[in-house]
Write a protein that holds these residues in place. Sequence first.
Motif, PDB file in Angstrom:
ATOM      1  N   SER A 191       0.820  -1.230   0.000  1.00 63.59           N
ATOM      2  CA  SER A 191       0.000   0.000   0.000  1.00 63.59           C
ATOM      3  C   SER A 191       0.844   1.268   0.000  1.00 63.59           C
ATOM      4  CB  SER A 191      -0.936  -0.005   1.222  1.00 63.59           C
ATOM      5  OG  SER A 191      -0.175   0.051   2.414  1.00 63.59           O
ATOM      6  N   PHE A 237       9.673  -1.508  -6.276  1.00 59.12           N
ATOM      7  CA  PHE A 237       8.794  -1.338  -7.416  1.00 59.12           C
ATOM      8  C   PHE A 237       9.643  -1.469  -8.671  1.00 59.12           C
ATOM      9  CE2 PHE A 237       6.736   1.269 -10.695  1.00 59.12           C
ATOM     10  CZ  PHE A 237       5.506   0.655 -10.739  1.00 59.12           C
ATOM     11  N   LEU A 284       6.192   6.684  -4.522  1.00 58.45           N
ATOM     12  CA  LEU A 284       6.506   7.110  -5.886  1.00 58.45           C
ATOM     13  C   LEU A 284       6.126   8.573  -6.103  1.00 58.45           C
ATOM     14  CD1 LEU A 284       5.310   3.985  -7.938  1.00 58.45           C
ATOM     15  CD2 LEU A 284       7.657   4.744  -7.568  1.00 58.45           C
ATOM     16  N   GLN A 285       5.033   9.074  -5.444  1.00 59.92           N
ATOM     17  CA  GLN A 285       4.563  10.446  -5.648  1.00 59.92           C
ATOM     18  C   GLN A 285       5.056  11.401  -4.564  1.00 59.92           C
ATOM     19  OE1 GLN A 285       0.332  10.288  -6.013  1.00 59.92           O
ATOM     20  NE2 GLN A 285       0.380   8.733  -7.675  1.00 59.92           N
ATOM     21  N   PRO A 321       2.523   3.496  -3.956  1.00 60.17           N
ATOM     22  CA  PRO A 321       2.073   4.683  -4.701  1.00 60.17           C
ATOM     23  C   PRO A 321       2.478   5.988  -4.017  1.00 60.17           C
ATOM     24  CG  PRO A 321       0.304   3.076  -4.473  1.00 60.17           C
ATOM     25  CD  PRO A 321       1.402   2.621  -3.625  1.00 60.17           C
TER      26      PRO A 321
END
Length: 726
Positions: free
Chosen positions: A52, A117, A58-59, A55
Amino acid sequence: MTLRLKILALQGLVAIAAVGYLVFAWLPDADDNLTRRAAADTERHLDTVVESLIPFLLQGQYASIQENLDAVKARNPEWVALALFNDEGVRIYPVVAGAPTRAETRELQRLARNVVFENAILGRIEVSVDLQPVLAERQAMIWELAWVLAGAFVVALLGMGALLEIVVRRPVVQLGKAASQFAEGNHAVELPRAGGDEIGALTRTFAAMRDSVRDGKAALMHSEARFRDFSESAADWYFEIDANLRFSFMSEQYLKIIGKPAEFFVGRTRQEIGNPGVSDEEWAAHLEDLRAHRPFRNFIHPRTLPNGHVMWMQVSGVPRFDEEGMFLGYRGSGQDITQLKEAEIALQQAISATEHARQRAEAANKSKALFLSSMSHELRTPLNAILGFGQILKMNDLDDRLVPSVEQILSNGEHLLQLITQILDLSQIDSDDVFMEVGDVCPDDVAKSCMAMARPLTMQNAIHLVDRITGGELPCVRGDKTRLIQALSHLVSNGIKYNRHGGRTELSAERRDGVLRFKVSDQGAGISPQKQKQLFEPFSRLGAEGSNVAGTGIGLVLTRKLVERMDGKLGFESREGEGSAFWIDMPLAEPEDATSPAPMGGGRKLVLYVEDSPANADLMKAIFEDIETIELEVAPDAEQAFERIAARKPDMILMDIDLPGMDGREALAVLLTQDHTRDIPVVAVSADAMPQHIRESLDAGFRDYITKPFNLAKTIAVVEQTLSAR
């Protein structure tokens, strides 16, 4: 210990075993399983959290990361410490400096995962987990389950005990009481109801045993009554002997037969009563069987009855022992076998008479064979010189006035030789002593031999002889070649002699079912139906006795017996005034490749003829005088033959059997033992034409056997074949 106590003890053991299993096996195993499951759940939860966070990392949404991880800690109070580091190792959660407070007394499980990732590490999360609260809650649930199981087991155990009391113990107790009453003699005792289990089977078995004993007792009583009835009415008799070997019982039948009262036997032993009439050895052996308590079977002995007649008895007995092996005596029976014994004695006498007759017949056969052998030798020896020199005279240029005389000598000599040979052969066939060398026989060879022997007769009677066998590609037959030629030649000879002047005699053959039929047809006078019945009677010539046709009247008898000895069949068809046809059926055989003898090597061959008769020696010299390839030497006895062999080794030896001093067989035995002579082929020469003696000579080692009188062509052929085979 009673059955009830045994059941209770069994229940207690089962309970102890069950509690031990719960405490020492099931609970520890359940605790280990809880620990492993809690750790696995934590790892799976941590993997979910890592997924979880990808994401947000990554941002770069660190505020969202802070909220999510706070929520995770709130939902999982057992996670006492949680930290997140970026890809450079800088902690980004919790934001405040310093490590979270940890309870040092608690055993924590520390876990760490990389946040990855597409093969790129985005960060690392670490967590310290305290599993004790979770484990304590789950362990409480396990203990509750264990108590429930224990309670259920106790209830089941008590129920099983009650069921065993009803189903097992009570029927067994009832069955035991019934068995006690049965043992006391109550064979009508009532038994508990039999169910479908093992106890029910035991009850049914006991009931069957009860019924069997009850029926057996009734049968025993019936048997005893029946035995008494049989004992009083049976032709056999019965006896009983006690442990002291004294008679204690003897049935009335025997007492009536023997004419003695019971007191004569009861209380006395066999030895005291005395030998009933057997040999001392048989009587001693019978008494020894009794003393050794052995059973005896079919003890046969005679006994003289009061009326003077002799009765033969056959007695058997078996010893009796109690349960501890103590000897109790004998029980047995006897029977009258007088008729059987008398028949056996008569049979033995008949066998003895038959054996005596057989010995006399064998002696007569031996005497006959010796007589025939002697007569054959004595008659053939002078005939050898007569026919031999007669043949030589005929081969030379004679005065025309002497030719008929020489031919008459040869004709009468051949007729006498034929008569001697046929009588000898007929006698040998009747005594089953004829020699047969069975093999595959080519019809062409048989036909050629028959034609060669028959042609001189055709010239005398102007008969046209036709051979339809040679070159006909007929299958081979199974038989003795010499005997088949002999049989067929006789038929051809008869077809010529009993033919009309200038008539036709034909030799043919045709294949039938499993046989080859040789057929000789003539154009003679034929045989009337009345005379056909006498055709195979010895010395019957059917009225030709007064004719100029030579014959003995036994040729057809001999021919039929020879054919039958070869598993063949002889038959004929004849019409008076038209001619006759005689045929021989011979069983077929697979053809074999025929081999011809190898030609003799170059140079003259030395043949040594060992012969004590000067006439026979001169005849043999005359036979080989004109044969340039053979040199013949003569030795009068075996001793001089050995000297000749030592001086000059011959290529073959013609050995007369009946030599003075060392005979021919003894001389052959000496030759076979010497290294320099054992390879010399030796051919027997004798006037003894008995097949048994010929067979014995060949078995002794002779290569061939020439009978006197000599047949010049055959003698030369045997010598050439023997020399060629070296």
